[in-house]
Structure formats: structure tokens, C-alpha cells
Scaffold this motif. Sequence first.
Motif, PDB file in Angstrom:
ATOM      1  N   ASP A 231      19.099  16.962 -26.821  1.00  0.00           N
ATOM      2  CA  ASP A 231      18.307  17.911 -26.229  1.00  0.00           C
ATOM      3  C   ASP A 231      17.843  18.940 -27.492  1.00  0.00           C
ATOM      4  O   ASP A 231      16.711  18.750 -28.168  1.00  0.00           O
ATOM      5  CB  ASP A 231      19.017  18.750 -25.249  1.00  0.00           C
ATOM      6  N   GLU A 232      18.713  19.672 -28.182  1.00  0.00           N
ATOM      7  CA  GLU A 232      18.321  20.390 -29.108  1.00  0.00           C
ATOM      8  C   GLU A 232      17.821  19.562 -30.310  1.00  0.00           C
ATOM      9  O   GLU A 232      17.415  20.140 -31.210  1.00  0.00           O
ATOM     10  CB  GLU A 232      19.496  21.461 -29.202  1.00  0.00           C
ATOM     11  N   SER A 233      18.350  18.553 -30.366  1.00  0.00           N
ATOM     12  CA  SER A 233      18.146  17.700 -31.667  1.00  0.00           C
ATOM     13  C   SER A 233      17.038  16.920 -31.623  1.00  0.00           C
ATOM     14  O   SER A 233      16.153  16.306 -32.552  1.00  0.00           O
ATOM     15  CB  SER A 233      19.290  16.737 -31.860  1.00  0.00           C
ATOM     16  N   VAL A 234      16.001  17.113 -30.542  1.00  0.00           N
ATOM     17  CA  VAL A 234      14.833  16.547 -30.328  1.00  0.00           C
ATOM     18  C   VAL A 234      13.753  17.720 -29.880  1.00  0.00           C
ATOM     19  O   VAL A 234      13.861  17.951 -28.572  1.00  0.00           O
ATOM     20  CB  VAL A 234      14.822  15.368 -29.489  1.00  0.00           C
ATOM     21  N   GLN A 235      13.023  18.163 -30.703  1.00  0.00           N
ATOM     22  CA  GLN A 235      11.768  19.069 -30.276  1.00  0.00           C
ATOM     23  C   GLN A 235      10.716  18.396 -30.012  1.00  0.00           C
ATOM     24  O   GLN A 235       9.845  18.538 -29.121  1.00  0.00           O
ATOM     25  CB  GLN A 235      11.913  19.993 -31.469  1.00  0.00           C
ATOM     26  N   ASP A 236      10.353  17.385 -30.785  1.00  0.00           N
ATOM     27  CA  ASP A 236       8.844  16.677 -30.570  1.00  0.00           C
ATOM     28  C   ASP A 236       9.198  15.273 -31.249  1.00  0.00           C
ATOM     29  O   ASP A 236       9.972  14.791 -31.596  1.00  0.00           O
ATOM     30  CB  ASP A 236       7.666  17.409 -31.301  1.00  0.00           C
ATOM     31  N   ARG A 237       7.803  14.776 -31.485  1.00  0.00           N
ATOM     32  CA  ARG A 237       8.003  13.270 -31.500  1.00  0.00           C
ATOM     33  C   ARG A 237       8.475  12.936 -32.994  1.00  0.00           C
ATOM     34  O   ARG A 237       9.062  11.983 -33.315  1.00  0.00           O
ATOM     35  CB  ARG A 237       6.694  12.660 -31.622  1.00  0.00           C
ATOM     36  N   ALA A 238       8.298  13.962 -33.915  1.00  0.00           N
ATOM     37  CA  ALA A 238       8.910  13.647 -35.477  1.00  0.00           C
ATOM     38  C   ALA A 238      10.307  13.590 -35.391  1.00  0.00           C
ATOM     39  O   ALA A 238      10.966  12.869 -36.403  1.00  0.00           O
ATOM     40  CB  ALA A 238       8.615  14.975 -36.323  1.00  0.00           C
ATOM     41  N   ASP A 239      11.121  14.062 -34.460  1.00  0.00           N
ATOM     42  CA  ASP A 239      12.460  13.816 -34.332  1.00  0.00           C
ATOM     43  C   ASP A 239      13.014  12.595 -33.800  1.00  0.00           C
ATOM     44  O   ASP A 239      14.305  12.108 -33.932  1.00  0.00           O
ATOM     45  CB  ASP A 239      13.124  14.900 -33.396  1.00  0.00           C
ATOM     46  N   LEU A 240      12.119  11.759 -33.150  1.00  0.00           N
ATOM     47  CA  LEU A 240      12.694  10.376 -32.497  1.00  0.00           C
ATOM     48  C   LEU A 240      13.163   9.359 -33.690  1.00  0.00           C
ATOM     49  O   LEU A 240      14.307   8.865 -33.185  1.00  0.00           O
ATOM     50  CB  LEU A 240      11.245   9.731 -31.662  1.00  0.00           C
ATOM     51  N   PRO A 241      12.540   9.047 -34.732  1.00  0.00           N
ATOM     52  CA  PRO A 241      13.098   8.394 -35.584  1.00  0.00           C
ATOM     53  C   PRO A 241      14.613   8.209 -35.979  1.00  0.00           C
ATOM     54  O   PRO A 241      15.492   7.580 -36.085  1.00  0.00           O
ATOM     55  CB  PRO A 241      12.195   8.201 -36.695  1.00  0.00           C
ATOM     56  N   GLY A 242      14.952   9.727 -36.121  1.00  0.00           N
ATOM     57  CA  GLY A 242      16.317   9.977 -36.534  1.00  0.00           C
ATOM     58  C   GLY A 242      17.451   9.904 -35.595  1.00  0.00           C
ATOM     59  O   GLY A 242      18.567  10.183 -35.680  1.00  0.00           O
ATOM     60  N   LEU A 243      16.804   9.641 -34.348  1.00  0.00           N
ATOM     61  CA  LEU A 243      17.709   9.571 -33.145  1.00  0.00           C
ATOM     62  C   LEU A 243      17.998   7.925 -32.695  1.00  0.00           C
ATOM     63  O   LEU A 243      18.690   7.713 -31.839  1.00  0.00           O
ATOM     64  CB  LEU A 243      17.343  10.478 -32.137  1.00  0.00           C
ATOM     65  N   GLU A 244      17.187   7.169 -33.137  1.00  0.00           N
ATOM     66  CA  GLU A 244      17.160   5.596 -32.845  1.00  0.00           C
ATOM     67  C   GLU A 244      18.581   5.067 -32.944  1.00  0.00           C
ATOM     68  O   GLU A 244      19.012   5.262 -34.175  1.00  0.00           O
ATOM     69  CB  GLU A 244      16.158   5.000 -33.236  1.00  0.00           C
ATOM     70  N   GLY A 245      19.182   4.517 -32.186  1.00  0.00           N
ATOM     71  CA  GLY A 245      20.406   4.117 -32.422  1.00  0.00           C
ATOM     72  C   GLY A 245      21.745   5.043 -32.145  1.00  0.00           C
ATOM     73  O   GLY A 245      22.798   4.598 -32.250  1.00  0.00           O
ATOM     74  N   ARG A 246      21.317   6.235 -32.033  1.00  0.00           N
ATOM     75  CA  ARG A 246      22.484   7.288 -31.981  1.00  0.00           C
ATOM     76  C   ARG A 246      22.615   7.761 -30.502  1.00  0.00           C
ATOM     77  O   ARG A 246      23.719   8.028 -29.910  1.00  0.00           O
ATOM     78  CB  ARG A 246      21.995   8.429 -32.857  1.00  0.00           C
ATOM     79  N   VAL A 247      21.613   7.876 -29.875  1.00  0.00           N
ATOM     80  CA  VAL A 247      21.475   8.577 -28.478  1.00  0.00           C
ATOM     81  C   VAL A 247      20.629   7.541 -27.526  1.00  0.00           C
ATOM     82  O   VAL A 247      19.806   6.879 -28.143  1.00  0.00           O
ATOM     83  CB  VAL A 247      21.108   9.825 -28.180  1.00  0.00           C
ATOM     84  N   GLN A 248      20.900   7.679 -26.261  1.00  0.00           N
ATOM     85  CA  GLN A 248      20.285   6.650 -25.245  1.00  0.00           C
ATOM     86  C   GLN A 248      19.104   7.529 -24.621  1.00  0.00           C
ATOM     87  O   GLN A 248      18.182   6.889 -24.080  1.00  0.00           O
ATOM     88  CB  GLN A 248      21.153   5.883 -24.403  1.00  0.00           C
TER      89      GLN A 248
END
Length: 340
Positions: A231-248
Motif C-alpha cells: 500500500d504505502e510502498s506503491v504510490q504510482d506506476r514508477a514503484d511497480l518494478p521494485g515490488l515484483e517478486g516481493r508482493v502479490q
Amino acid sequence: MTSRLHPTLKLSAHIEKLPLKQPFHITGYTFTACDALVVSLHDGEFTGQGEGLGVYYRNDTPASMLQQVERLRERIEHGITREQLLELLPAGGARNAVDCALWDLEAKRGNTSVWQLTGLSRPESLLTTYTLSADDPDEVGEAARNYAGARALKLKLKDDHLNAERVRAVRAACPGVWLMVDANQGLTRESLAQMLPTLVETGVAVVEQPFPVGREAWFDGLHYPVPLAADESVQDRADLPGLEGRVQVINIKLDKCGGLTAGLALAREASERGFRLMVGNMGGSSLSMGPAFVLGSLCSVVDLDGPMFIKADREPGVSYRDGRIWCPDGIWGAPCTLPA
């Protein structure tokens, strides 16, 4: 020069205080009211409206949002597209309020609905979570029992030793309900691991934002049977690559990403990257729920219960029945019939 003499739109922007029925507790915060920025765009015949709450943990407050909108007043009043707005305002509550007002105005001008403008099929209603404040376990259990008709619950956690008891209290009160928990950045790898047996035992379906922003590496190597959401870790599209493989799961909030235009783009890219979608809210009235309801039709998890916590909602307002939310046409984003 002519356009400066004859603006195409009249902008109105003001802050409204929405008191809560009772204090609401999460990790690190207690809320007693929601302040909302309300934006209206009038073209002489039709008025489009949008509401933004901002992002409190990023100091994106209604007061600062109002300043952003006022600085852009002349540009907005002389005509602006949603695509241009993406370049002129950053992601956040101000852009959300203006973007949603533009969507609403376009629907009214075109005698159509936002559903038709987006090409989405309108659902009959959406199953939504009802949120439980991070109170003492006995209070949490009682609150869960008092949610008549609830079919999905979201339990707020704290950075204390009572979280497992809170979860067990909710499950005891509502044995068959779908249940997720939201730590609002309040856990560590160790405290989450300690809670895991309880989460599995009680059938928790999703753990939302367990770790602080900036500690996304703590997700690395976790292979839990309970899906993890950002939630707080993803504000917009720029945050998606850093979350791949980490959250579902990705929790999309229009106040975070800056409006329905950005929210739909975020949803498309997140889906393409393999994330499950969730729509949430920062609180607010039914005017905030209207555009989020549109996005909710794309999501497997819906958390749109904000109006349930304020003392007085707008009229007309969304309805909650049998654990579902329904957004009538008259709230936002629908055709407007002018008086004869």
C-alpha cells in the motif's frame, strides 16, 4: 487574449471537514476527522466534482492540495485535459480531486457515464471489506460482531504485542468472514514471522503493508502461504518494478496515484506485471467512493468503506448492504438532466 477574457471553466475549490463517528486507530496514528478538498468545475451548464483526501504520511494535506490547485487556477479555467493535468500536477490528492472533476464534467457534458467513457462494464455491486480499528482485542471482537451483514473484514494492526489476539478475536466473532490484516508499516520480519502461525490458523487471506516504506528488501526471500500486499510502498506506476517478486497484491488509491486517469493506467500495468489488484481509500465521503467504485470493477479486493466512518455523508450516497457497496448514478460520473 480572447480565451483570457472568456474562461471556459469556473473553478471552485474548498476544504471540508468530515468528523468521524469515533476515533480510528492504526499504527502510529489516531484519526478523529477527515479533511477533504472538494473541487468543482462549472462550464455554464454543467458542473463536475471531485474530492481528494491526500496522503497523510507524505504530508499531502488538503491545505497544501488547495495551494496546488490555486496555483494552477488560470490554467485549469482556460481549459485543461486529463492528460495535461498529469504533467502539471504531481501524484497526490490535488490531482485526484481535479482529475475526478474533469471525468464527472465530461460525462455530464456528453450525456453519458464514466463507465462508458472508460469502456468498463458496470457491476451490480462490489463486495467490500469493512475495516476494524486497531483497538484492544475485546473491542475489536465486539466491533466485528456489530458489522451486520459483513462478508469481508479488514483488521488494522499496531506495532505492539496484541496483534495475534486481535486476529483471533475477529475470527472468533466472525468464523466465516473473509479476513485480511493491515499493518500500516508497523511490523518487522521477526514480528511478522511470529504472527504467521496465527494468520494461517485463522485463515487470513492477505497481509497488507507489513513493513515500512524504504524497507521493501525485507520482502526478499519470504515465501509465506499468506499473500502480501503493498500500500504505502506503491504510490504510482514508477514503484511497480521494485515490488515484483516481493508482493502479490497492489493497493491502488486514487489519492496516492493522483486520480482515476492515473489509477486506470496503474491498474493496467500492474495486471500486466502479474499483480493482483486491490482498490482502497484514504477515507472521505461518497464523492470519493464514486470514481474508486469504477476502478473497483477491475480489482479482486475492494476496500471502499470510508463513508461508514464519517458522521454525515453526502446525499445521495453510496449504499452498503449484505457486505457489498453500490454507487447510484446520482453520486458521480453520470449524465445530468437539465431542468426544463
